[in-house]
Design an enzyme around this catalytic site. Structure first.
Site, short mmCIF file in Angstrom:
data_model
loop_
_atom_site.label_atom_id
_atom_site.label_comp_id
_atom_site.label_asym_id
_atom_site.label_seq_id
_atom_site.Cartn_x
_atom_site.Cartn_y
_atom_site.Cartn_z
CG HIS A 279 -6.12 2.13 6.43
ND1 HIS A 279 -6.28 0.85 5.96
CD2 HIS A 279 -7.29 2.46 7.03
CE1 HIS A 279 -7.50 0.42 6.27
NE2 HIS A 279 -8.13 1.38 6.93
NE ARG B 171 -1.74 1.85 3.45
CZ ARG B 171 -1.52 1.71 4.76
NH1 ARG B 171 -2.12 0.77 5.43
NH2 ARG B 171 -0.69 2.51 5.40
CE1 TYR C 18 1.23 2.30 8.76
CE2 TYR C 18 0.08 4.07 9.90
CZ TYR C 18 0.19 3.22 8.82
OH TYR C 18 -0.72 3.29 7.80
C1 LIG Z 1 -14.87 -6.11 11.79
C2 LIG Z 1 -14.05 -4.84 11.67
N1 LIG Z 1 -13.09 -4.58 12.58
C3 LIG Z 1 -12.34 -3.48 12.47
C4 LIG Z 1 -12.55 -2.58 11.45
C5 LIG Z 1 -11.69 -1.33 11.30
N2 LIG Z 1 -10.77 -1.50 10.16
C6 LIG Z 1 -11.01 -0.89 8.99
S1 LIG Z 1 -9.84 -1.22 7.86
C7 LIG Z 1 -8.97 -2.19 8.94
C8 LIG Z 1 -7.70 -2.87 8.53
C9 LIG Z 1 -7.88 -3.86 7.41
O1 LIG Z 1 -6.62 -4.30 6.96
P1 LIG Z 1 -6.48 -5.30 5.77
O2 LIG Z 1 -7.43 -6.43 5.91
O3 LIG Z 1 -5.04 -5.63 5.65
O4 LIG Z 1 -6.98 -4.46 4.49
P2 LIG Z 1 -6.35 -3.13 3.84
O5 LIG Z 1 -7.11 -1.97 4.44
O6 LIG Z 1 -4.90 -3.09 4.16
O7 LIG Z 1 -6.63 -3.20 2.38
C10 LIG Z 1 -9.61 -2.23 10.18
C11 LIG Z 1 -9.12 -2.96 11.35
C12 LIG Z 1 -13.58 -2.85 10.52
N3 LIG Z 1 -13.86 -2.07 9.49
N4 LIG Z 1 -14.31 -4.01 10.65
#
Ligand SMILES: Cc1ncc(C[n+]2csc(CCOP(=O)(O)OP(=O)(O)O)c2C)c(N)n1
Ligand SMILES: [Mg+2]
Length: 392
Positions: free
Chosen positions: A290, A286, A299
């Site tokens: 985020h 990425r 970080y």
């Molecule tokens: C069930 C749930 N827990 C926490 C969140 C908050 N949250 C949003 S994005 C994220 C990280 C996701 O990371 P990843 O699966 O690696 O996907 P990326 O955003 O890196 O594409 C989190 C914890 C959420 N949206 N849903």
């Protein structure tokens, strides 16, 4: 756009590509067909011995490059719109274009995709107007596209939830007898590295496995779940988790659009033939934040980002097209011009989006309404009317 199938021998009429190999240097077991410097590898062997290769026409190679540039440019425009207060939030795909375009173009018309909130490149490949997710993130509609028409489900922000939806959908596809032939249906579920720690995703793996669902789990390992790095999610390469659930897994260079296409097409075809699920780990990065609410400098260090810049998915495709004389300066200029025009058009249309009537929030709660909802709507309308004629 029709794309060449993996498995067809390369024509080899230009400089001979490097012959097959099992892994890219320093990246164990990573399927790669185009190196970061744009060197073509003829074929690559996956961990289960599958040989991956692609053979595209020049027009198709140029088409993939155009897709990559366009989705990056439209994404940059969306980020800019958010910074200017025109969107509430934006989750950029910067750096992940090849994983999304490669897998998105590998889908056949009948295949169904279940995205997260970052799959703007796959959405583009499905033929959906790129304005659609901007309405969602501007807060003026619910996303707007018809999932059945485009075979692309609504964006899902609850991490990992869509893997269970996809599993249920894929089980339904199998029960309807739509698998087992060359033109059968397959399903793909997108999720991130962080999502692999969710119970939902692990449950989806179990159900898909034991019911032999025609499903490709496509994990974009972009190295972070917001600020949490990959080493907080796993002690083994993610694709190896598939073995414990009883289906194959493969790690592909997610910054290589050709390899991403080849592994996805292979996995989808296995699924449509009735051979069950598989896991693809698209190893990528990425490059941006985020979301626009995040500050990644808190970080991760600049040198890490720079190291990944050297593996840029668009730069390597441009080097390949140039070196092989598949495209010239005029072509690259025309693609840039098209990207500029389309992003200006996107901006104009976003700014012209009408604000919804506040009472319309009751419209799509239930397909046929409900007495309670009707009462709430009436109360809310009365409340709104109380402002009429006032300065507020
Ligand atoms: C069930 C749930 N827990 C926490 C969140 C908050 N949250 C949003 S994005 C994220 C990280 C996701 O990371 P990843 O699966 O690696 O996907 P990326 O955003 O890196 O594409 C989190 C914890 C959420 N949206 N849903
Ligand atoms: Mg991630």
């Amino acid at each position: 756009m029709a794309k060449g199938d993996p498995g067809v021998t390369s024509r080899g009429r230009r400089a001979a590509p490097r012959s097959k190999r099992t892994a890219a240097a320093g990246e164990p077991e990573l399927v790669q067909l185009l190196t970061p410097t744009g060197e073509r590898i003829e074929s690559a062997i996956g961990p289960d011995g599958t040989e991956y290769r692609v053979d595209f026409t020049d027009e198709e190679y140029r088409g993939l490059y155009r897709d990559l540039v366009l989705v990056r440019k439209l994404d940059a425009e969306a980020t800019a719109l958010q910074r200017q207060g025109e969107l509430g939030l934006w989750a950029s795909l910067l750096g992940q274009e090849a994983a999304q375009v490669g897998s998105g173009r590998a889908l056949r018309t009948q295949d169904m995709a279940f995205p997260t909130y970052r799959e703007h490149g796959v959405l583009y490949c499905r033929g959906i107007d790129p304005i659609m997710p901007l309405g969602l993130f501007r807060g003026v509609d619910q996303g707007g596209w018809d999932p059945n028409e485009f075979k692309f489900n609504m964006y899902t922000i609850v991490i990992g939830a869509q893997t269970l939806h996809a599993t249920g959908y894929a089980m339904g596809v199998a029960m309807d007898g739509k698998t087992g032939t060359d033109d059968g249906e397959a399903v793909i579920a997108y999720f991130g590295d962080g999502a692999t720690s969710q119970g939902d995703v692990n449950e989806a793996f179990v159900w898909a496995s034991v019911f032999n669902a025609p499903l490709v789990f496509f994990c974009q390992n972009n190295q972070y779940a917001i600020s949490e790095p990959l080493e907080r999610q796993t002690r083994v390469p993610l694709y190896q988790r598939a073995g414990g659930f009883g289906f194959p897994g493969v790690r592909v260079d997610g910054n290589d659009v050709l390899a991403s296409y080849a592994v996805t097409r292979h996995a989808l075809d296995n699924a449509r033939l009735g051979q069950g699920p598989s896991l693809i780990e698209a190893y990528t990065y990425r490059m941006g934040a985020h979301t626009t609410s995040d500050d990644p400098t808190r970080y991760r260090i600049a040198s890490e980002v720079e190291a990944w810049q050297a593996k840029d998915p668009i730069a390597r495709m441009k080097a390949f097209l140039t070196n092989q004389q598949i495209a010239d300066a005029d072509f690259f200029a025309s693609v840039d011009e098209q990207a500029r025009t389309e992003s200006v058009h996107l901006r104009e249309r976003v700014l012209a989006m009408p604000n919804p009537e506040p009472v319309s929030m009751f419209d799509h709660v239930y397909p046929t309404g409900s007495p309670e909802l009707d009462e709430q709507r009436a109360q809310f309308s009365k409340y709104m009317e109380s402002f009429e004629g006032s300065a507020h």
